[in-house]
Scaffold this active site. Structure first.
Site, PDB file in Angstrom:
ATOM      1  N   ASP A 161       0.876  -1.162   0.000  1.00 16.04           N
ATOM      2  CA  ASP A 161       0.000   0.000   0.000  1.00 16.04           C
ATOM      3  C   ASP A 161       0.919   1.220   0.000  1.00 16.04           C
ATOM      4  O   ASP A 161       1.498   1.564   1.034  1.00 16.04           O
ATOM      5  CB  ASP A 161      -0.894  -0.050   1.249  1.00 16.04           C
ATOM      6  CG  ASP A 161      -1.708   1.216   1.430  1.00 16.04           C
ATOM      7  OD1 ASP A 161      -1.481   2.191   0.692  1.00 16.04           O
ATOM      8  OD2 ASP A 161      -2.575   1.230   2.333  1.00 16.04           O
ATOM      9  N   GLN A 182       1.018   6.428   1.079  1.00 14.26           N
ATOM     10  CA  GLN A 182       1.771   7.453   1.815  1.00 14.26           C
ATOM     11  C   GLN A 182       3.240   7.478   1.419  1.00 14.26           C
ATOM     12  O   GLN A 182       4.044   8.153   2.065  1.00 14.26           O
ATOM     13  CB  GLN A 182       1.653   7.208   3.333  1.00 14.26           C
ATOM     14  CG  GLN A 182       0.257   7.300   3.868  1.00 14.26           C
ATOM     15  CD  GLN A 182      -0.342   8.710   3.751  1.00 14.26           C
ATOM     16  OE1 GLN A 182       0.356   9.690   3.484  1.00 14.26           O
ATOM     17  NE2 GLN A 182      -1.642   8.812   3.932  1.00 14.26           N
TER      18      GLN A 182
END
Ligand code: 7TS
Length: 413
Positions: A207, A210
């Site tokens: 993921d 960020q």
């Protein structure tokens, strides 16, 4: 020469000029925008590119013979090329355009894991994941009887790597972890995780929501199987995102949704699906958003990811040290390897109250659980205040935050 290219040798601090939203007073104070992990502001280049597209080139993509449809298709597919080269994807066909990280992860959960999982199989995540990297796996586990296994974190907000290794087994069918944690800023040891997984033939999803705005990402060098990220956190429009996946996986996966675009031929006897990447892009996409995302990538590349990383790392060091020096401040997320996010608590002031007082002083931070409730539960707090950096932040923003925190303490004492 494009607008983006002319910026190549300007100092990073000059970038601030490029973001119109930063130049305003909020509650009679200059805006210190420190909520970039939630969503970042857009540079003029993105805003203008989207406006120009809307004013001159908009039509549906891939289907018209007329000029505007050609232009729209060119701009949309051009953005896919930019995204692919930005993350060093081996092929543009592996770049699936989605509405965001959330959709990208759900796509993998349903289309990659759904058909493969059976009772007893396991998906391994960490305790620091955003809900988007928890709930899609819970859903597919419920559907298939598989089990979600969670690797622990420590008091600094780091993955406990030895425990993580122990949780990898011959039942593990996928490892899904944040490259960078949104609540803690921790940069996970993804190279070690991927090397371990590769030895055991376990696919890895990162993921990257960020990570991508803050440091260079090379999916080939990483060696992961899937990489998910969002456009709006990297200075592009909302409702845009990317799933990169290895072609062999994507080829083997059934479509995620049915509709237009994702087919080659439809009859009532059956449907032949389109090739990659279109197989996963049913319906009219967010064309203007993706075109804007292409411009955001031009902007990031012209600015230079190495410079962005270095700048933010210095600012983070300053912010952590100065915040930590204020009496009554408890830093949450003190990993050795971090990107520009700092969660904190001030005395026993509720984070929402703190956020409101900071807002009165022009400081925008996020407060609450940051869609990472298990992290809050681990630290035994209902939520935190969180300041998160982007390339345009400077020391003045941090100083304004520090002053506002000191003032909040005075108000509550
Ligand atoms: N994964 C991580 C690590 C995230 O930080 C976020 C959003 C998502 C997934 C979901 O991204 P989306 O664009 O699909 O919504 N994080 C945050 C946040 O920290 N504050 O608001 C949204």
């Amino acid at each position: 020469m494009s607008q983006a290219q002319t910026r190549e040798f300007t100092p990073l601090s000059a970038c601030r000029r490029d973001f119109p939203a930063l130049h305003q007073l909020v509650n009679d104070h200059p805006l210190a925008y420190l909520d970039n992990a939630a969503s970042a502001q857009q540079p003029e280049l993105v805003i203008e590119t989207v406006a120009r597209y809307q004013q001159h080139d908009h039509a549906n993509v891939h289907r018209g013979v007329h000029t505007l449809s050609h232009r729209a298709t060119e701009a949309y597919e051009g953005a896919r090329d930019k995204i692919g080269s930005f993350i060093n994807a081996p092929s543009r066909d592996e770049v699936i355009l989605t509405s965001g990280t959330t959709e990208s992860i759900n796509l993998v959960a349903q289309s990659f894991c759904g058909p493969r999982l059976k009772e007893g199989d396991e998906i391994l995540i960490s305790h620091m994941e955003h809900h988007s990297n928890i709930v899609p796996w819970q859903l597919v586990c419920e559907q298939t009887g598989a089990t979600l296994v969670v690797a622990p974190i420590n008091q600094d907000g780091e993955l406990v790597y030895e425990a993580f290794v122990d949780l990898v087994s011959d039942k593990t069918r996928l490892i899904a972890v944040a490259h960078v944690s949104n609540a803690l800023g921790t940069i996970n040891p993804v190279a070690d995780i991927i090397a371990l997984a590769r030895d055991r033939n376990i696919p890895v999803l990162l993921d990257g929501a960020q990570c991508v705005p803050h440091m260079a990402v090379d999916v080939q060098a990483l060696g992961c199987d899937f990489y998910a990220f969002s456009g709006h956190k990297m200075f592009g429009p909302t409702g845009t995102g990317v799933l990169w996946g290895k072609q062999a996986h994507l080829d083997a996966m059934p479509p995620y949704q049915g509709g237009g675009e994702m087919i080659l031929e439809v009859s009532f006897d059956g449907t032949i699906y389109n090739d990659l990447p279109y197989k996963f892009e049913a319906g009219t996409p967010n064309i203007s958003g993706i075109v804007g995302l292409g411009a955001a990538i031009d902007y990031l590349q012209a600015t230079g990811m190495a410079r962005i990383e270095e700048h933010e790392s210095r600012l983070l060091g300053y912010m952590m040290q100065k915040l930590g020096d204020i009496d009554g401040v408890r830093l949450i997320g003190t990993a050795a390897n971090k990107a520009g996010v700092q969660s904190f608590l001030v005395d026993d002031i509720h984070p929402h109250d703190l956020g409101t007082i900071l807002d009165h002083q022009g400081v925008a931070i996020r407060t609450g659980h940051h869609c990472a409730m298990p992290v809050m539960e681990f630290f035994g707090v209902p939520g935190t205040a969180r300041a998160s950096l982007a390339l345009y932040n400077n020391q003045d923003d941090i100083d304004q935050l520090l002053e506002a925190v000191v003032k909040a303490r005075q108000i509550f004492s």
